[in-house]
Design a protein around this motif. Structure first.
Motif, PDB file in Angstrom:
ATOM      1  N   LEU A  48       0.814  -1.209   0.000  1.00  0.00           N
ATOM      2  CA  LEU A  48       0.000   0.000   0.000  1.00  0.00           C
ATOM      3  C   LEU A  48       0.851   1.264   0.000  1.00  0.00           C
ATOM      4  CD1 LEU A  48      -3.055  -0.675   2.334  1.00  0.00           C
ATOM      5  CD2 LEU A  48      -2.902  -0.814  -0.145  1.00  0.00           C
ATOM      6  N   ASP A  49       1.997   1.222   0.677  1.00  0.00           N
ATOM      7  CA  ASP A  49       2.805   2.443   0.713  1.00  0.00           C
ATOM      8  C   ASP A  49       3.367   2.763  -0.674  1.00  0.00           C
ATOM      9  OD1 ASP A  49       4.443   0.177   1.174  1.00  0.00           O
ATOM     10  OD2 ASP A  49       6.073   1.461   1.832  1.00  0.00           O
TER      11      ASP A  49
ATOM     12  N   VAL B 117      -6.796   4.694   2.047  1.00  0.00           N
ATOM     13  CA  VAL B 117      -7.120   4.499   0.629  1.00  0.00           C
ATOM     14  C   VAL B 117      -8.605   4.207   0.423  1.00  0.00           C
ATOM     15  CG1 VAL B 117      -4.798   3.741   0.004  1.00  0.00           C
ATOM     16  CG2 VAL B 117      -6.500   2.027   0.633  1.00  0.00           C
TER      17      VAL B 117
ATOM     18  N   LEU C 275      -2.461  11.782   0.510  1.00  0.00           N
ATOM     19  CA  LEU C 275      -1.988  11.062  -0.673  1.00  0.00           C
ATOM     20  C   LEU C 275      -1.126  11.981  -1.555  1.00  0.00           C
ATOM     21  CD1 LEU C 275      -5.110   8.927  -1.721  1.00  0.00           C
ATOM     22  CD2 LEU C 275      -3.105   8.227  -0.413  1.00  0.00           C
TER      23      LEU C 275
ATOM     24  N   LEU D 277      -3.011   2.686   6.432  1.00  0.00           N
ATOM     25  CA  LEU D 277      -3.061   2.990   5.000  1.00  0.00           C
ATOM     26  C   LEU D 277      -4.317   2.433   4.343  1.00  0.00           C
ATOM     27  CD1 LEU D 277       0.578   2.607   3.645  1.00  0.00           C
ATOM     28  CD2 LEU D 277      -0.671   4.660   4.297  1.00  0.00           C
TER      29      LEU D 277
ATOM     30  N   VAL E 294       0.358   4.288  -2.670  1.00  0.00           N
ATOM     31  CA  VAL E 294       0.000   5.684  -2.390  1.00  0.00           C
ATOM     32  C   VAL E 294       1.104   6.658  -2.809  1.00  0.00           C
ATOM     33  CG1 VAL E 294      -1.582   5.101  -0.524  1.00  0.00           C
ATOM     34  CG2 VAL E 294       0.811   5.588   0.018  1.00  0.00           C
ATOM     35  N   ARG E 295       2.326   6.148  -2.967  1.00  0.00           N
ATOM     36  CA  ARG E 295       3.405   7.018  -3.417  1.00  0.00           C
ATOM     37  C   ARG E 295       3.386   7.189  -4.938  1.00  0.00           C
ATOM     38  NH1 ARG E 295       8.754   5.331   0.079  1.00  0.00           N
ATOM     39  NH2 ARG E 295       7.544   3.962   1.392  1.00  0.00           N
ATOM     40  N   ALA E 296       2.739   6.237  -5.649  1.00  0.00           N
ATOM     41  CA  ALA E 296       2.810   6.219  -7.115  1.00  0.00           C
ATOM     42  C   ALA E 296       1.920   7.313  -7.711  1.00  0.00           C
ATOM     43  CB  ALA E 296       2.378   4.851  -7.618  1.00  0.00           C
TER      44      ALA E 296
ATOM     45  N   PHE F  16       2.326  12.263  -0.091  1.00  0.00           N
ATOM     46  CA  PHE F  16       3.177  11.092  -0.379  1.00  0.00           C
ATOM     47  C   PHE F  16       3.800  11.217  -1.767  1.00  0.00           C
ATOM     48  CE2 PHE F  16       0.347   8.350   2.486  1.00  0.00           C
ATOM     49  CZ  PHE F  16       1.206   8.535   3.555  1.00  0.00           C
ATOM     50  N   ARG F  17       2.959  11.584  -2.730  1.00  0.00           N
ATOM     51  CA  ARG F  17       3.437  11.599  -4.114  1.00  0.00           C
ATOM     52  C   ARG F  17       4.463  12.692  -4.321  1.00  0.00           C
ATOM     53  NH1 ARG F  17      -2.610  11.070  -5.637  1.00  0.00           N
ATOM     54  NH2 ARG F  17      -2.859   8.829  -5.326  1.00  0.00           N
TER      55      ARG F  17
ATOM     56  N   PHE G 244       5.836   1.338   5.270  1.00  0.00           N
ATOM     57  CA  PHE G 244       5.042   1.795   6.419  1.00  0.00           C
ATOM     58  C   PHE G 244       3.590   1.418   6.208  1.00  0.00           C
ATOM     59  CE2 PHE G 244       3.242   5.613   4.403  1.00  0.00           C
ATOM     60  CZ  PHE G 244       4.128   5.806   3.350  1.00  0.00           C
TER      61      PHE G 244
END
Lengths: 470, 470
Positions: free
Chosen positions: A207-208, B211, B174, B207, A211-213, B177-178, B189
């Protein structure tokens, strides 16, 4: 997996002492009183706020009759998850009394791994009845897990998971989560599995990473394709070692055709690890590895008897060695006083070696690659400590009985027995392990036989020659 | 936390046998040869693809001199994370040889919990040098962890984490994060912490909850405010029990003012659990709890000697009981043959009780709430098995020595000793636990003393009265 999402902490603090973390006797007594009075409201007020783990601990502290009564008084408010936290005997106490319909309803509330853990405790007939009472989809999923052998990955896994095709984008996956009914998704999850149309596992996305993508990124571009996976029929303890070794948090389970069938999460593995350690400790202490604190008195008496009976054979074997030296003992009573020292010191030294060996085998630290080195090291340790204790006990014996010869005999016997004990302590468990017999369960009786027989035999044999007794 | 994101599995399969999962002796030999030849390319080709855990296992299998040489030959490609997977002795072997600058560089690559694990192994002087060579921010963070007492939450935690204010929306998190550089975020994490401006912990959002939430949802509306947390100075084993009990995956660490200072993840806790189990098993087997397979020969000989020396005291105490009955032994040599059976059977039975008690104390299953019940149960078990073995050994002794009286003496002594052993086996560890002395380490010598002295004393004492010896 079911982390404690909803429960509130403050009320549980009543159950456990804030200082020691131990269950409070007054809380348990209050619940017992309420149960005895059949006061359902009082029971619910005390018990309903408890976390499933604390509820489990509370149930273990209640008497045999109070357990099913508690479930009855709690009614629909009883959290069946607590039964995954108690010992087998306690679980049986309760499951015997609860009607099939109540159980079937409870199954629907549980995640598949917890439901399987409860189902496998039932008699085959009851199990079939509960499964019949479930909707078709749940029934199929639970049946498949139950078909896996006990203690394998198939039993540990849960089947609720999220799987997506590789051509979805990160944004599409997030939209999918938001559009999906919450109870279709797992309670907690850390990763999304990527599968092909035949449900074969292609990889996973944590998931991390998701969410970073960037939302337009394709899932196949951020997935880990080389993710470790385990086969359905892998041994639970092997799975646990893999989690430990590679610091995993979850691992996908696949069938023989590499199709994704479930996921094992670390919380289940922690239980496997703790249980394996408990079983090893009990086995080494001569206790049935499955004995639990809540087992019935008679079961415990019987299972302890069996192991003591085996050891009695060892004790009589050692005694018959003593008896064969009856004449010598009569001629020189000091031998009878000193012989047990040689035997017990050898036994203690051999137990040290055996403990280290059993642990190293269990953690897979002892392998063919280092076996010879460890054997020689233990042999050296035994011989050296044998020499040291030979010197010490020899001096004490010579002074105590004012007989220098007796001291010399003592020293030689001690050296012999500690060396033999070291050999027995390492070779016996290694041999059992090679034969696929649990070394923790079987080694100690054999190792003690070695040191008792060698201890008495060498001390009295050397004494016979030295003093020309007989 | 550092799950195996990047490493590929296939090459590691060369290190472990596919069938048994054991390290392959030929692989280890190939590495040893390459190290001996100082062939850096060959070493790198073999070692670089290994997962840190397997690299650790490999290092343990190498000789003392080869270990630092391997690190030297690997150069910048050496994965210092592997040092968190090896025993203390091995770690010291390597850390002594590695230059301070290399260590400081390695620290920057590691997450804070792993960096602290390495730092705490260094001598104070070296530790200060490495810290000096680090950028200010890393230095401050690592210093704070090092100030925590060994084995506490502060040492286990990692300090890289994600914290957001409660008024952010799920969508803003979100976006954050990006927009954030990947190396500022933790490697893996599972949750985002919610803090107030004073960095006090308000709650957390997993997370999966993030999401699932609508992007406009406020973080404070989806956060768990009652999330379990631990204090900086909490004992590691206490933290481990909390993870186990409540099936946690991670837990935030706070200071005395409830400010968020770090997070402990389950992979670190699994190590604590496994280590605690290993220490308990070794202690019960009379081995120094910190002894490891890779410890030096002399260290092992000495530490085993110490424990055997304590037990020798016990053995001589028992022997002096025997000596005080020298006359009786001389008059009736059968007593010398049978007395060790009474002592050893009592010792075995008491060890069973002691093992169960020590384990129940370690897992916190034994508490004031059920102590009395368990004491009476063990006493009953001891007495009943004492009666059973009294009958069996009494019949055998009577027949063996053709002396009915001897059988009756044997039966009475066996009953006495198994009852006394049960009492000792449960009360001694409970007493040590109450005194905050580790019962696994200290109980067995005391319990054996009880059964040896009672065994010899009761058997020979009853025989003296029965046969009017003396």
């Amino acid at each position: 997996m079911s982390q404690d999402h909803e429960k509130s902490a403050p009320l549980e603090r009543c159950f456990r002492d804030e200082e020691t973390g131990e269950p409070r006797a007054d809380f348990v007594a209050a619940v017992e009183t309420a149960i005895a009075a059949e006061d359902a409201d009082a029971v619910r007020a005390l018990v309903a706020p408890l976390h499933e783990a604390d509820l489990g601990a509370l149930i273990e502290l209640l008497g045999h009759e109070a357990r099913p009564k508690l479930v009855e008084l709690m009614g629909a408010e009883f959290d069946f998850l607590a039964l995954t936290e108690v010992g087998e005997t306690t679980r049986e106490d309760i499951l015997e009394e609860v009607p099939v319909e109540t159980l079937a309803e409870a199954m629907l509330e549980l995640e598949s791994d917890d439901a399987v853990a409860l189902l496998e405790m039932l008699e085959p007939k009851e199990q079939a009845q509960v499964l019949e009472a479930l909707p078709a989809h749940e029934r199929v999923v639970l049946r498949r897990s139950l078909e896996a052998a006990e203690g394998t990955a198939g039993r540990l896994m849960q089947t609720t998971l999220v799987a997506v095709p590789p051509f979805w984008t990160a944004g599409e996956v997030l939209d999918f989560f938001r559009a999906t009914e919450p109870d279709v998704l797992p309670d907690n999850f850390f990763e999304v599995f990527v599968v092909d149309p035949g449900y074969r596992l292609l990889g996973t996305v944590f998931l991390d990473a998701l969410v970073r993508a960037h939302p337009k990124t394709l899932v196949e571009d951020i997935m880990q394709a080389d993710r470790r996976r385990v086969r359905f029929d892998e041994e639970g303890e092997e799975v646990a070692r893999m989690f430990e070794r590679y610091n995993l948090v979850s691992v996908p389970v696949v069938d023989e055709a590499e199709r994704l069938v479930g996921v094992i999460t670390i919380d289940d593995v922690v239980d496997v690890i703790q249980e394996a350690a408990s079983e090893e400790i009990k086995a080494l202490g001569g206790v049935n590895p499955h004995e639990e604190l809540t087992d019935s008195f008679w079961w415990i008496v019987r299972s302890r008897f069996v192991w003591l009976f085996v050891n009695l054979g060892t004790a009589f074997l050692a005694a018959s060695v003593l008896k064969s030296f009856e004449n010598q003992l009569q001629q020189m009573v000091a031998l009878a006083v000193l012989a047990p020292i040689v035997a017990s010191q050898g036994g203690n030294s051999a137990t040290q070696t055996m403990t280290v060996t059993v642990r190293a085998l269990a953690t897979r630290q002892l392998s063919r690659a280092n076996a010879l080195r460890i054997i020689f090291r233990e042999l050296g340790t035994g011989a050296l400590n044998g020499a040291a204790f030979g010197l010490i006990t020899g001096l004490v014996a010579a002074n105590w009985f004012e007989n220098v010869g007796l001291g010399q005999v003592m020293a030689l016997a001690m050296l012999t027995n500690l060396t033999a004990g070291a050999l027995g302590g390492i070779l016996v468990p290694m041999l059992f392990d090679r034969l696929n017999i649990d070394p923790a369960v079987s080694s100690s009786a054999f190792v003690t036989t070695v040191t008792d027989v060698t201890g008495y035999g060498s001390f009295l044999g050397i004494a016979t020659l030295w003093f020309r007794l007989g």
